[in-house]
Design a protein around this motif. Structure first.
Motif, PDB file in Angstrom:
ATOM      1  N   GLU A 186      54.869  16.021  96.464  1.00  0.00           N
ATOM      2  CA  GLU A 186      56.154  15.346  96.626  1.00  0.00           C
ATOM      3  C   GLU A 186      57.303  16.354  96.620  1.00  0.00           C
ATOM      4  OE1 GLU A 186      58.752  12.074  94.200  1.00  0.00           O
ATOM      5  OE2 GLU A 186      56.572  11.810  94.296  1.00  0.00           O
ATOM      6  N   HIS A 194      44.630  18.500  88.134  1.00  0.00           N
ATOM      7  CA  HIS A 194      44.765  17.090  87.816  1.00  0.00           C
ATOM      8  C   HIS A 194      45.451  16.411  89.000  1.00  0.00           C
ATOM      9  CE1 HIS A 194      46.093  13.415  85.815  1.00  0.00           C
ATOM     10  NE2 HIS A 194      45.108  13.642  84.963  1.00  0.00           N
ATOM     11  N   ASP A 195      45.052  15.178  89.312  1.00  0.00           N
ATOM     12  CA  ASP A 195      45.639  14.435  90.437  1.00  0.00           C
ATOM     13  C   ASP A 195      47.159  14.330  90.338  1.00  0.00           C
ATOM     14  OD1 ASP A 195      43.242  14.009  91.730  1.00  0.00           O
ATOM     15  OD2 ASP A 195      42.935  12.004  90.898  1.00  0.00           O
ATOM     16  N   ASP A 196      47.662  14.069  89.127  1.00  0.00           N
ATOM     17  CA  ASP A 196      49.109  13.916  88.953  1.00  0.00           C
ATOM     18  C   ASP A 196      49.850  15.210  89.281  1.00  0.00           C
ATOM     19  OD1 ASP A 196      48.662  11.319  88.172  1.00  0.00           O
ATOM     20  OD2 ASP A 196      48.862  11.736  86.020  1.00  0.00           O
ATOM     21  N   THR A 197      49.246  16.330  88.924  1.00  0.00           N
ATOM     22  CA  THR A 197      49.886  17.631  89.191  1.00  0.00           C
ATOM     23  C   THR A 197      50.010  17.877  90.678  1.00  0.00           C
ATOM     24  OG1 THR A 197      48.977  18.519  87.143  1.00  0.00           O
ATOM     25  CG2 THR A 197      49.726  20.117  88.783  1.00  0.00           C
ATOM     26  N   ARG A 211      51.517  11.207 100.995  1.00  0.00           N
ATOM     27  CA  ARG A 211      51.775  10.376  99.828  1.00  0.00           C
ATOM     28  C   ARG A 211      51.058   9.027  99.876  1.00  0.00           C
ATOM     29  NH1 ARG A 211      57.552   8.618  98.998  1.00  0.00           N
ATOM     30  NH2 ARG A 211      57.016   6.622  98.190  1.00  0.00           N
ATOM     31  N   ALA A 250      49.872  15.663  93.086  1.00  0.00           N
ATOM     32  CA  ALA A 250      50.742  14.643  93.683  1.00  0.00           C
ATOM     33  C   ALA A 250      52.207  15.013  93.485  1.00  0.00           C
ATOM     34  CB  ALA A 250      50.444  13.276  93.078  1.00  0.00           C
ATOM     35  N   ARG A 251      52.549  15.480  92.290  1.00  0.00           N
ATOM     36  CA  ARG A 251      53.930  15.893  92.020  1.00  0.00           C
ATOM     37  C   ARG A 251      54.312  17.087  92.886  1.00  0.00           C
ATOM     38  NH1 ARG A 251      55.705  19.906  89.107  1.00  0.00           N
ATOM     39  NH2 ARG A 251      53.749  20.176  88.000  1.00  0.00           N
TER      40      ARG A 251
END
Length: 194
Positions: free
Chosen positions: A178, A169-172, A185, A174-175
């Motif tokens: 970071e 998943h994109d959020d995973t 980013r 991205a986290r």
């Protein structure tokens, strides 16, 4: 404790959902071992490559089918997301060798198994616990190796690209980028094919 027979006891607990990754040099050494060690069964070598190179969890590896491995124009691809990911030279040979020698396909109940890792029960894939125990016995740290692989990937490539190619998943991603200190980013994740 509920019946007040013993005092309240606090047991320290460390979450294993995101374990500390192994060092990059350790991950690369383990990948070299997979090429060199003929004493490790082929199915274990393939599962370990998918963990250490593509950061795939064993639950997802168990669900892969033979159709997820593509061999076109001399190039081997594995479909984990979209587009399929290329398999580098030493591991491509291992993967193709494994396709011809998959276990549990010589029984009357499983001759046409479509699973990359067929289970013992007809039509069922191998359970994720089976390769996990086998790899742990061989000394391959699956969770820590997978964490190291995904962190290395998001440091080298924009998180949305990694997410699409590996089925995350994109959020995973991205986290994770970071947390790993990634510099992608502010990368535009638009479709540049237009």
């Amino acid at each position: 404790m509920r019946s007040k027979q013993v005092p309240v006891l606090s047991v320290p607990h460390r979450s294993t959902s995101d374990p500390a990754p192994i060092a990059q040099h350790q991950r690369l050494a383990l990948l070299r071992q997979l090429v060199d060690r003929d004493d490790v069964p082929l199915q274990d070598r393939v599962a370990a490559v998918l963990v250490l190179l593509y950061a795939q969890p064993l639950t997802r590896i168990a669900q892969l089918s033979t159709g997820d491995v593509q061999h076109e124009d001399g190039e081997v691809l594995v479909r984990l997301g979209d587009p399929p990911s290329p398999v580098p030279a030493p591991f491509a040979g291992i993967l193709l060798d494994y396709l011809g020698q998959r276990p549990n396909t010589m029984t009357a109940t499983n001759p046409d198994a479509r699973w990359l890792f067929p289970g013992r029960r007809a039509g069922q894939p191998m359970t994720p616990e089976t390769p996990e125990l086998r790899l742990r016995h061989l000394g391959f740290p699956t969770q820590r190796g997978r964490t190291a692989a995904i962190r290395h990937l998001v440091l080298q490539t924009p998180a949305p690209v990694v997410a699409r190619m590996l089925g995350y998943h994109d959020d995973t991603t991205a986290r994770l980028a970071e947390e790993a200190g990634g510099t992608w980013r502010h990368c535009a994740s638009v479709d540049h094919r237009r």
